[in-house]
Write a protein that holds these residues in place. Sequence first.
Motif, PDB file in Angstrom:
ATOM      1  N   ARG A 181      70.719 -27.984  25.898  1.00  0.00           N
ATOM      2  CA  ARG A 181      69.952 -27.173  24.955  1.00  0.00           C
ATOM      3  C   ARG A 181      69.055 -28.016  24.063  1.00  0.00           C
ATOM      4  O   ARG A 181      69.478 -29.038  23.520  1.00  0.00           O
ATOM      5  N   GLU A 182      67.809 -27.578  23.928  1.00  0.00           N
ATOM      6  CA  GLU A 182      66.865 -28.196  22.995  1.00  0.00           C
ATOM      7  C   GLU A 182      67.222 -27.793  21.565  1.00  0.00           C
ATOM      8  O   GLU A 182      67.468 -26.604  21.301  1.00  0.00           O
ATOM      9  N   MET A 183      67.249 -28.749  20.666  1.00  0.00           N
ATOM     10  CA  MET A 183      67.470 -28.415  19.262  1.00  0.00           C
ATOM     11  C   MET A 183      66.267 -27.676  18.678  1.00  0.00           C
ATOM     12  O   MET A 183      66.411 -26.775  17.846  1.00  0.00           O
ATOM     13  N   VAL A 184      65.077 -28.043  19.137  1.00  0.00           N
ATOM     14  CA  VAL A 184      63.857 -27.309  18.800  1.00  0.00           C
ATOM     15  C   VAL A 184      63.321 -26.720  20.099  1.00  0.00           C
ATOM     16  O   VAL A 184      62.865 -27.471  20.967  1.00  0.00           O
ATOM     17  N   PRO A 185      63.405 -25.396  20.283  1.00  0.00           N
ATOM     18  CA  PRO A 185      62.992 -24.796  21.551  1.00  0.00           C
ATOM     19  C   PRO A 185      61.582 -25.203  21.965  1.00  0.00           C
ATOM     20  O   PRO A 185      60.653 -25.180  21.149  1.00  0.00           O
ATOM     21  N   GLY A 186      61.437 -25.614  23.212  1.00  0.00           N
ATOM     22  CA  GLY A 186      60.131 -26.001  23.748  1.00  0.00           C
ATOM     23  C   GLY A 186      59.782 -27.457  23.595  1.00  0.00           C
ATOM     24  O   GLY A 186      58.766 -27.907  24.121  1.00  0.00           O
ATOM     25  N   SER A 187      60.610 -28.235  22.877  1.00  0.00           N
ATOM     26  CA  SER A 187      60.255 -29.627  22.607  1.00  0.00           C
ATOM     27  C   SER A 187      60.275 -30.495  23.859  1.00  0.00           C
ATOM     28  O   SER A 187      59.629 -31.537  23.909  1.00  0.00           O
ATOM     29  N   TYR A 188      61.029 -30.073  24.889  1.00  0.00           N
ATOM     30  CA  TYR A 188      61.052 -30.813  26.153  1.00  0.00           C
ATOM     31  C   TYR A 188      60.508 -29.930  27.280  1.00  0.00           C
ATOM     32  O   TYR A 188      60.914 -30.056  28.433  1.00  0.00           O
ATOM     33  N   GLY A 189      59.577 -29.084  26.948  1.00  0.00           N
ATOM     34  CA  GLY A 189      59.017 -28.160  27.925  1.00  0.00           C
ATOM     35  C   GLY A 189      57.646 -28.583  28.404  1.00  0.00           C
ATOM     36  O   GLY A 189      57.017 -29.507  27.865  1.00  0.00           O
ATOM     37  N   ALA A 190      57.163 -27.870  29.418  1.00  0.00           N
ATOM     38  CA  ALA A 190      55.856 -28.184  30.002  1.00  0.00           C
ATOM     39  C   ALA A 190      54.735 -27.993  28.997  1.00  0.00           C
ATOM     40  O   ALA A 190      53.709 -28.675  29.053  1.00  0.00           O
ATOM     41  N   SER A 191      54.923 -27.054  28.046  1.00  0.00           N
ATOM     42  CA  SER A 191      53.870 -26.817  27.056  1.00  0.00           C
ATOM     43  C   SER A 191      53.657 -28.027  26.168  1.00  0.00           C
ATOM     44  O   SER A 191      52.597 -28.195  25.562  1.00  0.00           O
ATOM     45  N   GLN A 192      54.678 -28.895  26.074  1.00  0.00           N
ATOM     46  CA  GLN A 192      54.559 -30.141  25.314  1.00  0.00           C
ATOM     47  C   GLN A 192      54.189 -31.326  26.211  1.00  0.00           C
ATOM     48  O   GLN A 192      54.296 -32.477  25.794  1.00  0.00           O
ATOM     49  N   HIS A 223      71.081 -42.822  40.014  1.00  0.00           N
ATOM     50  CA  HIS A 223      69.973 -42.331  39.194  1.00  0.00           C
ATOM     51  C   HIS A 223      70.394 -41.146  38.324  1.00  0.00           C
ATOM     52  O   HIS A 223      71.290 -40.381  38.669  1.00  0.00           O
ATOM     53  N   ILE A 224      69.699 -41.010  37.199  1.00  0.00           N
ATOM     54  CA  ILE A 224      69.741 -39.804  36.379  1.00  0.00           C
ATOM     55  C   ILE A 224      68.344 -39.199  36.419  1.00  0.00           C
ATOM     56  O   ILE A 224      67.347 -39.918  36.307  1.00  0.00           O
ATOM     57  N   TYR A 225      68.262 -37.883  36.620  1.00  0.00           N
ATOM     58  CA  TYR A 225      66.943 -37.261  36.681  1.00  0.00           C
ATOM     59  C   TYR A 225      66.920 -36.002  35.830  1.00  0.00           C
ATOM     60  O   TYR A 225      67.962 -35.404  35.546  1.00  0.00           O
ATOM     61  N   GLY A 226      65.718 -35.623  35.403  1.00  0.00           N
ATOM     62  CA  GLY A 226      65.576 -34.444  34.564  1.00  0.00           C
ATOM     63  C   GLY A 226      64.261 -33.724  34.815  1.00  0.00           C
ATOM     64  O   GLY A 226      63.293 -34.328  35.290  1.00  0.00           O
ATOM     65  N   LEU A 227      64.250 -32.431  34.497  1.00  0.00           N
ATOM     66  CA  LEU A 227      63.059 -31.600  34.642  1.00  0.00           C
ATOM     67  C   LEU A 227      62.805 -30.870  33.335  1.00  0.00           C
ATOM     68  O   LEU A 227      63.760 -30.477  32.645  1.00  0.00           O
ATOM     69  N   PRO A 228      61.545 -30.660  32.977  1.00  0.00           N
ATOM     70  CA  PRO A 228      61.224 -29.950  31.733  1.00  0.00           C
ATOM     71  C   PRO A 228      61.871 -28.573  31.696  1.00  0.00           C
ATOM     72  O   PRO A 228      62.090 -27.944  32.730  1.00  0.00           O
ATOM     73  N   SER A 229      62.177 -28.107  30.493  1.00  0.00           N
ATOM     74  CA  SER A 229      62.859 -26.813  30.347  1.00  0.00           C
ATOM     75  C   SER A 229      62.006 -25.694  30.937  1.00  0.00           C
ATOM     76  O   SER A 229      60.808 -25.630  30.717  1.00  0.00           O
ATOM     77  N   ARG A 230      62.654 -24.830  31.703  1.00  0.00           N
ATOM     78  CA  ARG A 230      61.987 -23.649  32.268  1.00  0.00           C
ATOM     79  C   ARG A 230      63.010 -22.663  32.827  1.00  0.00           C
ATOM     80  O   ARG A 230      62.939 -21.474  32.548  1.00  0.00           O
TER      81      ARG A 230
END
Length: 390
Positions: free
Chosen positions: A230-241, A255-262
């Motif tokens: 969970r983002e502490m500030v919604p959208g902070s790790y999203g594509a809009s940013q 490896h560790i991998y991640g994808l923007p929130s969606r």
Amino acid sequence: MAAQNVLYDAIVIGAGIQGCFTAYHLAKHRKRVLLLEQFFLPHSRGSSHGQTRIIRKAYPEDFYVHMMDESYQLWAQLEQEVGTQLHRHTGLLLLGMAGNPELKAMQATLSSHGLDHQYFSSEELKQHFPNIRVTKGEVGLLDKSGGVLYADKALRALQDVLCQLGGMVCDGEKVLDIKPGLPVTVTTTSRSYQAKNLIITAGPWTNRLLRPLGIELPLQTLRINVCYWREMVPGSYGASQSFPCFLELGLTPHHIYGLPSREYPGLMKICYHHGDAVDPEERDCPTALTDIQDVQILCHFVRTHLPGLKPEPDILEHCMYTNTPDRHFVLDRHPKYDNIVIGAGFSGHGFKLSPVVGKILCELSMKLTPSYDLTPFRISRFPGLGKAHL
């Protein structure tokens, strides 16, 4: 409903992404094709479900970079055919310590292929990606071609196009027996089918089908924990940013991998590229969250690298990898039966390459010259399994 007395040009067993693209290419060649799936579609029991996967051109190996060039073209072609967006561009940020050999190899292949990328020193990383906390000595490499594939949408699109092209999809039919020959006979829980060619793309169930055919591949099935944070500030790790997908190299054994929130509002997908060996029939046996070592590794990574996320996952789902010892695929004919083709061992990185994998498996079944050098993917690279007939 597939007719029992039809002689198919090809039967494909397994309607994950590799099987779907294989059947798609066969249908494009006007072949009469039947796609069999043991579970009712859509399902979440295999390796192709879920909303998203990473797509990238950054690979240490030249042959994957070469294959990815056509893969991007074929993904775009499928998007155009179905009129649905299947890909979102985000870039892929590779993170590692300066001098990391895998990071250097990826930089070398991107450079040698003339692919757009950007190197970041530790200080530049901090400036460009302020919501990532950089470890001392850590650098970055941005593969500007990277992005997100919409996995579930891609599966549905392929199955729809396959049916429009005249192919058949039969789900809820588990394969019970394969009798090799010309034609090959496949018996399921519902009926028997015959075909000139058979392609096996059964993921974790591959060896269960191959053992009665006299071969067992060195495949290991792993249960992967797919975690959402969970983002502490919604959208902070999203594509809009403009936050990219990322791949962390070298800090942990895998490896560790991640994808923007969606996928889930306010949640970012971050996973460990490894898991526990498991029987695919027992994948969903419950495990206490506190006992899962890879989740604890991820908690530490999120706490130290991504301060804008809560350091415990909100949602945990499961997926499966079917790994080979060298993490390269198996794309080959059966050593004894040349009208049986095998696609297996995609080792957690095959989704993005599936358009080209399907094309290769189609070519093998049609006895065409493969579009790519298949040396890295031959069964004969494994000791004791004999030379494949290519």
